[in-house]
Design an enzyme around this catalytic site. Structure first.
Site, PDB file in Angstrom:
ATOM      1  N   GLU A   1       0.833  -1.196   0.000  1.00  0.00           N
ATOM      2  CA  GLU A   1       0.000   0.000   0.000  1.00  0.00           C
ATOM      3  C   GLU A   1       0.869   1.247   0.000  1.00  0.00           C
ATOM      4  O   GLU A   1       2.097   1.159   0.096  1.00  0.00           O
ATOM      5  CB  GLU A   1      -0.951  -0.011   1.208  1.00  0.00           C
TER       6      GLU A   1
ATOM      7  N   HIS B   1      -8.557   9.798   3.342  1.00  0.00           N
ATOM      8  CA  HIS B   1      -8.254   8.682   2.434  1.00  0.00           C
ATOM      9  C   HIS B   1      -8.465   9.174   1.010  1.00  0.00           C
ATOM     10  O   HIS B   1      -9.484   9.794   0.704  1.00  0.00           O
ATOM     11  CB  HIS B   1      -9.161   7.488   2.721  1.00  0.00           C
TER      12      HIS B   1
ATOM     13  N   ARG C   1      -0.540   9.035   8.879  1.00  0.00           N
ATOM     14  CA  ARG C   1      -0.441   7.601   9.161  1.00  0.00           C
ATOM     15  C   ARG C   1      -0.024   6.809   7.931  1.00  0.00           C
ATOM     16  O   ARG C   1      -0.568   6.995   6.844  1.00  0.00           O
ATOM     17  CB  ARG C   1      -1.796   7.079   9.648  1.00  0.00           C
TER      18      ARG C   1
ATOM     19  N   ARG D   1      -0.604   8.754   1.748  1.00  0.00           N
ATOM     20  CA  ARG D   1      -1.984   9.208   1.559  1.00  0.00           C
ATOM     21  C   ARG D   1      -2.124  10.717   1.516  1.00  0.00           C
ATOM     22  O   ARG D   1      -2.934  11.247   0.752  1.00  0.00           O
ATOM     23  CB  ARG D   1      -2.864   8.629   2.675  1.00  0.00           C
TER      24      ARG D   1
ATOM     25  N   HIS E   1     -10.776  10.212   7.075  1.00  0.00           N
ATOM     26  CA  HIS E   1     -10.548   8.786   7.289  1.00  0.00           C
ATOM     27  C   HIS E   1      -9.979   8.449   8.660  1.00  0.00           C
ATOM     28  O   HIS E   1     -10.485   7.557   9.333  1.00  0.00           O
ATOM     29  CB  HIS E   1      -9.603   8.272   6.204  1.00  0.00           C
TER      30      HIS E   1
END
Length: 548
Positions: A132, A248, A393, A296, A358
């Protein structure tokens, strides 16, 4: 538990219960802590304002980021996972916390598997792994393709049920009970009918999740209203990094969507999907070395900037082209079902997506063991600020954090009880059930979405604060909605204060009027506390200024 003792009109406790530990929340952190605490012989009482299986954990799609022995890419290591996390955190992670949590990840995942969690198998008997955004290796294990959170929650609920852990469903925590010296020794709650009760315990663990409902569109469920952060602040704890709300990059776009929007997991891009705008041009080309797998905050910011020019006449969403991902329906069944529900076939059609609120990178300041600055109060999971996430994060680190810190918090409570460090709950008194400040929720969400989402500036943040002031009134906490609205109001005020003060762009916090990153002045976290009148104030060493 005792029967009714005082009438409703005085809004004083009608019933009471006792335990060694009260756990607020039934997500990954809360249930992991409750199970471990029971193993250690503590009397545990779990409280959730919805059903036991509800909450953010069940909606997590991507997986658990972990480097397990003999289950990793060649050359990958916990040290590399740490490096990726520190890079994503944009200079605000606590390096020691990152190292401790990630090093304990393999043991935490092994325990979860031992109590029944089933992760997707890969080749040669190993677990399947994906990659990811922000990760330098394939280290994210998953379950049900894109239903990892649901499997984690299923496993923990089954284990808790099998152990007959007592759970008060549809009860909402209101405020902490405090002793004369300020220790926490229980909480006040409202039951499903709004009747007030008291739960006395020498230890309270906040595991209440996030605050996505500050915004109009979010990946979070309706119950993510920042209750734990608000309760912790009112109990005398300090919060930090509240300005860093991760958006997100890809939730499924539907016109006029409000509330929880279906997530399109980052793992779809990990399997080769690419973001394109309304004119068919790549969104991430030339933006970051990792392209579509950039962290992100980078991807969300790139999408937002691209939409400002309305390519192809589209200014509110872009597209995720996953037509080249083989076996999409089997690999991502949850995403596939959500797409088909709006008439999109990912095998043939690009998926319309847009950023949405998110994850809260900040929260109540706590150690990796859950201890806060207030005796008797602990925090774990998204509600806590351990220093793992910093300003942004790293994908799929959150489930791991909940597993690791939830267990550690339970062990800290047991140790503190054994050492006689916690207060006698008999000495604690409940705060008066007075009137509190509550903003009208729709106005709050509109203001936060317009002025305090991705791309902020001083003028907009001031406008958001003014809207809050104008839409806020004093009222009693009669219902669950009242408690939630009061929590949203307090957390929004604190977030706006921190965002206005941080005059730079870093991680999730993007200031249009201060686009550069300033490591000289701002490579530090901002602390927030409440002043005696209950208003958020900046409490860091550099500045201490009350927020209007």
């Amino acid at each position: 538990m005792t029967g009714p003792v005082i009438d409703e009109q005085t809004k004083t406790a009608c019933w009471e219960a006792r335990a060694d530990l009260v756990v607020l929340g039934t997500g990954v952190a809360g249930l992991t802590a409750a199970i471990r605490a029971q193993e250690l012989g503590l009397r545990v009482l779990v409280v959730t304002k919805a059903a036991v299986e509800d909450g953010n954990t069940r909606w997590a799609q991507g997986g658990v980021a972990v480097v397990m022995e003999d289950q990793h890419d060649e050359g990958d290591s916990v040290a590399r996972h740490v490096d990726d996390t520190l890079i994503a955190g944009a200079g605000l992670c606590d390096a020691d916390a990152v190292a401790a949590i990630l090093a304990d990840g393999p043991r935490a995942v092994s325990w979860l598997r031992s109590v029944g969690a089933r992760f997707d198998p890969g080749a040669s008997g190993l677990l399947a792994r994906t990659r990811e955004g922000g990760h330098s290796a394939f280290r994210v294990i998953h379950a049900g393709g894109d239903a990892t959170g649901a499997e984690v929650e299923r496993t923990l609920v089954a284990e808790a049920t099998g152990r007959r852990l007592p759970v008060l469903e549809r009860h909402i925590a209101v405020d902490a009970l405090r002793t004369p010296r300020g220790d926490v020794a229980g909480v006040t709650v409202l039951d499903p009918e709004g009747r007030p009760g008291v739960l006395r315990a020498p230890a309270v663990l906040l595991a209440t999740g996030g605050m996505g409902q500050l915004y109009q569109a979010t990946s979070n469920p309706e119950i993510a209203t920042g209750d734990g952060v608000a309760l912790g602040l009112r109990a005398g704890a300090v919060a930090a990094d509240l300005e860093f709300v991760q958006f997100h990059p890809t939730v499924l776009y539907t016109p006029g969507a409000r509330g929880r929007c279906p997530l399109v997991t980052e793992a779809v891009r990990g399997e080769g999907a690419v973001l394109v705008d309304g004119a068919g041009a790549s969104v991430m080309q030339g933006v970051h070395p990792l392209g579509d797998l950039a962290p992100r905050d980078v991807v969300s910011g790139a999408i937002t900037r691209r939409l400002a020019s309305a390519p192809g006449g589209i200014d509110d969403h872009v597209f995720l082209d996953a037509t080249g991902v083989p076996g999409f329906a089997k690999r991502f069944p949850t995403v596939f079902a959500a797409c088909r529900a709006i008439g999109v076939d990912p095998a043939r059609d690009p998926i319309p997506v847009t950023p949405a609120a998110h994850f809260a990178c900040g929260g109540i300041v706590a150690g990796t063991d859950g201890r806060t600055g207030v005796a008797g109060l602990y925090a774990a999971g998204e509600v806590a600020r351990t220093g793992l996430h910093g300003a942004n994060r790293l994908a799929s680190n959150s489930l791991l954090e909940g597993l690791v810190t939830g267990r550690a918090a339970a062990e800290a409570v047991a140790a503190d009880l054994a050492a006689g460090l916690l207060a006698d709950p008999k000495q604690a008194s409940a705060p008066a059930w007075g009137r509190v400040r509550m903003a009208e929720r729709d106005a709050l969400q509109r203001a936060m979405s317009r002025y305090a989402a991705i791309g902020r500036d001083a003028e907009g943040l001031a406008v958001a604060g003014a809207v809050l002031d104008l839409s806020t009134s004093d009222g009693p906490l009669r219902t669950h909605a009242d408690v939630e609205n009061a929590s949203l109001t307090l957390v929004a005020q604190a977030l706006l204060a921190a965002a206005a003060r941080r005059t730079e762009s870093r991680g999730c916090h993007v200031r249009a009027d201060h686009p550069g990153r300033d490591d000289v002045t701002w490579q530090r976290s901002q602390l927030i506390r409440l002043n005696p009148s209950g208003q958020p104030v900046l409490a860091d060493p550099v500045c201490t200024e009350e927020v209007a």
